[in-house]
Motif scaffolding. Structure first.
Motif, PDB file in Angstrom:
ATOM      1  N   TYR A   1       0.821  -1.208   0.000  1.00 40.13           N
ATOM      2  CA  TYR A   1       0.000   0.000   0.000  1.00 40.13           C
ATOM      3  C   TYR A   1       0.862   1.268   0.000  1.00 40.13           C
ATOM      4  N   ALA A   2       1.926   1.230  -0.780  1.00 44.62           N
ATOM      5  CA  ALA A   2       2.857   2.369  -0.818  1.00 44.62           C
ATOM      6  C   ALA A   2       2.163   3.652  -1.257  1.00 44.62           C
ATOM      7  N   TYR A   3       1.117   3.536  -2.068  1.00 38.97           N
ATOM      8  CA  TYR A   3       0.411   4.722  -2.559  1.00 38.97           C
ATOM      9  C   TYR A   3      -0.341   5.455  -1.452  1.00 38.97           C
ATOM     10  N   LYS A   4      -0.552   4.779  -0.305  1.00 28.13           N
ATOM     11  CA  LYS A   4      -1.238   5.406   0.819  1.00 28.13           C
ATOM     12  C   LYS A   4      -0.270   6.010   1.837  1.00 28.13           C
ATOM     13  N   GLU A   5       1.002   5.833   1.599  1.00 25.96           N
ATOM     14  CA  GLU A   5       1.997   6.275   2.583  1.00 25.96           C
ATOM     15  C   GLU A   5       2.034   7.796   2.698  1.00 25.96           C
ATOM     16  N   ILE A   6       2.062   8.296   3.936  1.00 23.47           N
ATOM     17  CA  ILE A   6       2.215   9.728   4.198  1.00 23.47           C
ATOM     18  C   ILE A   6       3.708  10.054   4.155  1.00 23.47           C
ATOM     19  N   PRO A   7       4.142  10.908   3.223  1.00 27.71           N
ATOM     20  CA  PRO A   7       5.578  11.202   3.125  1.00 27.71           C
ATOM     21  C   PRO A   7       6.129  11.791   4.417  1.00 27.71           C
ATOM     22  N   ASN A   8       7.292  11.327   4.807  1.00 25.33           N
ATOM     23  CA  ASN A   8       7.951  11.875   5.986  1.00 25.33           C
ATOM     24  C   ASN A   8       9.167  12.662   5.528  1.00 25.33           C
ATOM     25  N   LEU A   9       9.043  13.992   5.543  1.00 32.97           N
ATOM     26  CA  LEU A   9      10.112  14.848   5.041  1.00 32.97           C
ATOM     27  C   LEU A   9      11.181  15.122   6.082  1.00 32.97           C
ATOM     28  N   TYR A  10      10.880  14.842   7.341  1.00 31.03           N
ATOM     29  CA  TYR A  10      11.754  15.322   8.409  1.00 31.03           C
ATOM     30  C   TYR A  10      12.365  14.186   9.219  1.00 31.03           C
ATOM     31  N   GLU A  11      13.461  14.503   9.861  1.00 29.03           N
ATOM     32  CA  GLU A  11      14.071  13.583  10.818  1.00 29.03           C
ATOM     33  C   GLU A  11      14.348  14.346  12.109  1.00 29.03           C
ATOM     34  N   LEU A  12      14.264  13.629  13.206  1.00 28.58           N
ATOM     35  CA  LEU A  12      14.405  14.235  14.527  1.00 28.58           C
ATOM     36  C   LEU A  12      15.864  14.396  14.889  1.00 28.58           C
ATOM     37  N   HIS A  13      16.231  15.617  15.269  1.00 25.95           N
ATOM     38  CA  HIS A  13      17.591  15.908  15.730  1.00 25.95           C
ATOM     39  C   HIS A  13      17.523  16.350  17.194  1.00 25.95           C
ATOM     40  N   GLY A  14      17.182  15.436  18.071  1.00 29.17           N
ATOM     41  CA  GLY A  14      17.091  15.795  19.482  1.00 29.17           C
ATOM     42  C   GLY A  14      15.895  16.673  19.760  1.00 29.17           C
TER      43      GLY A  14
ATOM     44  N   HIS B   1      11.129  21.640  22.650  1.00 30.74           N
ATOM     45  CA  HIS B   1      10.471  20.380  22.333  1.00 30.74           C
ATOM     46  C   HIS B   1      11.246  19.227  22.957  1.00 30.74           C
ATOM     47  N   GLN B   2      10.553  18.452  23.772  1.00 34.41           N
ATOM     48  CA  GLN B   2      11.158  17.269  24.369  1.00 34.41           C
ATOM     49  C   GLN B   2      10.656  16.043  23.598  1.00 34.41           C
ATOM     50  N   PRO B   3      11.534  15.376  22.854  1.00 36.11           N
ATOM     51  CA  PRO B   3      11.087  14.250  22.031  1.00 36.11           C
ATOM     52  C   PRO B   3      10.482  13.124  22.856  1.00 36.11           C
ATOM     53  N   SER B   4       9.390  12.570  22.358  1.00 33.44           N
ATOM     54  CA  SER B   4       8.702  11.471  23.033  1.00 33.44           C
ATOM     55  C   SER B   4       8.834  10.201  22.197  1.00 33.44           C
ATOM     56  N   LEU B   5       8.379   9.101  22.767  1.00 30.95           N
ATOM     57  CA  LEU B   5       8.381   7.837  22.029  1.00 30.95           C
ATOM     58  C   LEU B   5       7.538   7.954  20.772  1.00 30.95           C
ATOM     59  N   GLN B   6       6.433   8.702  20.857  1.00 28.97           N
ATOM     60  CA  GLN B   6       5.567   8.890  19.702  1.00 28.97           C
ATOM     61  C   GLN B   6       6.309   9.582  18.555  1.00 28.97           C
ATOM     62  N   ASP B   7       7.188  10.528  18.872  1.00 23.28           N
ATOM     63  CA  ASP B   7       7.966  11.218  17.848  1.00 23.28           C
ATOM     64  C   ASP B   7       8.825  10.229  17.065  1.00 23.28           C
ATOM     65  N   TYR B   8       9.471   9.331  17.783  1.00 24.54           N
ATOM     66  CA  TYR B   8      10.347   8.365  17.128  1.00 24.54           C
ATOM     67  C   TYR B   8       9.547   7.354  16.306  1.00 24.54           C
ATOM     68  N   ILE B   9       8.393   6.919  16.825  1.00 23.52           N
ATOM     69  CA  ILE B   9       7.554   5.973  16.082  1.00 23.52           C
ATOM     70  C   ILE B   9       7.012   6.642  14.824  1.00 23.52           C
TER      71      ILE B   9
END
Length: 363
Positions: free
Chosen positions: A81-94, A217-225
């Motif tokens: 279902y790649a056509y349904k994927e929400i693009p993730n443009l960003y990565e977390l830097h702390g 911003h304090q990164p949470s587990l949800q941010d990483y998931i």
């Protein structure tokens, strides 16, 4: 082979089935992960099988099985279902997000069609630029949220690109990131922006959201998931996140209930300890920004972008009517005055674009 050895062998085979090296290689395209992860899991399983505690064995096996189910669900979603994927443009830097490097994403939205391309550092570049080309230094660095990022327009339509047409002798870099707050932008500058040694840093401030919830911003587990899992992003955007926009558009800092307006709406005259703390944090963050910029010999310049309600009487009336707010309860000049007072106190140059926006022939 004894009965005990047979049980251990069956357990190891089941673990290898749950964490199949071939599936891991197909998904990650990494031989290291494909072999190292199963070997690690089997080794842990072998060690736990020798422990007497039945409860520990049951817990360990169940965790391995649940993790395997989640992993295979992710694999199926991304491959089928790649056509349904929400693009993730960003990565977390702390404590902040930034663009992923080597992006080449096409947006096909009902409202716009754009191409989003980044270089090896995560900075947006035009179609003709090599993604391997690194930006070592710049003259002017623009930092801000989605207004600066401009993901909805092509690279040559960004305001930083338009400015370059008038100043072709300047190396201009756009470091706007959607949803970034003042401390996100400050932490970006400390980590990455400084390395570009900009002579001038233009910090874009918006009445939309830069005067509320001003904190790191304090990164949470949800941010990483959210960053790792395409399946989780799909559920978050399409199922879990069911918030409806009463007017069919974002209206921050205006809110439907009075308590939120008192605490978060910078235009709302009635204030609270929460809002006053944000005002202090606003000045503190700008002050720290100035120190960081000047520590490398640069100059900080503020750019204030008004909200739609500050520009359009029709949109303002629409919001006030929908949220049952009277004109007497608001003062649209409050963020402008706060920005100017902070700029004066810190001796920072400020471009307040409210008047220019109001006088523009094009909304």
């Amino acid at each position: 082979m004894t009965r005990k050895q047979l049980k251990v062998m069956n357990l190891l085979l089941v673990l290898l089935l749950l964490w199949n090296p071939i599936v891991l290689w197909q998904y990650y395209q990494s031989m290291v992960i494909a072999f190292l992860l199963p070997i690690t899991i089997v080794s842990i399983g072998l060690a736990i099988s020798r422990v007497r505690s039945l409860r520990l064995k049951v817990w360990a096996f169940n965790l391995a099985a649940i993790a395997s189910i989640l992993f295979h669900a992710e694999v199926i979603f991304t491959m089928v279902y790649a056509y349904k994927e929400i693009p993730n443009l960003y990565e977390l830097h702390g404590k902040y997000y930034f663009n992923k490097p080597y992006l080449d994403q096409q947006f096909n939205d009902p409202e716009f069609v754009t191409r989003y391309k980044t270089n090896c550092q995560g900075y947006r570049v035009d179609d003709l630029s090599s993604q391997n080309q690194k930006i070592e230094k710049c003259d002017w660095l623009f930092i801000g949220d989605s207004y600066t990022q401009g993901a909805q327009v092509e690279y040559n339509q960004l305001f930083s690109s338009l400015i370059y047409k008038d100043f072709p002798d300047k190396v201009i870099v756009n470091a706007g990131i959607s949803g970034a707050g003042l401390y996100d932008e400050l932490n970006y500058f400390k980590d990455k922006g400084k390395k570009l040694s900009p002579k001038v840093v233009f910090l874009q401030i918006g009445a939309f959201n830069d005067f509320m919830n001003i904190r790191e911003h304090q990164p949470s587990l949800q941010d990483y998931i959210m960053e790792w899992s395409a399946l989780y992003r799909y559920f978050e955007y399409n199922i879990a996140n069911s918030d409806e926009l009463p007017l069919g558009r974002w209206t921050e800092p205006f809110f439907p209930n009075k308590e939120d307006n008192i605490d978060n709406n910078i235009f709302f005259k009635q204030t609270s300890d929460y809002k006053e703390a944000d005002k202090r944090a606003f000045k503190e963050s700008i002050s720290e920004f100035k120190k960081e910029v000047e520590s490398i010999g640069g100059k900080l310049v503020l750019i204030f972008i008004p909200s739609k309600e500050q520009i359009s009487p029709e949109l303002l009336k629409e919001v006030l009517d929908e949220y049952n707010i009277s004109k007497e309860e608001i003062d649209l000049s409050i963020p402008n005055k706060l920005c100017q007072s902070v700029a004066n106190a810190l001796r920072v140059e400020l471009y307040d674009l409210t008047t220019e926006f109001r006088q523009s022939n094009s909304f």
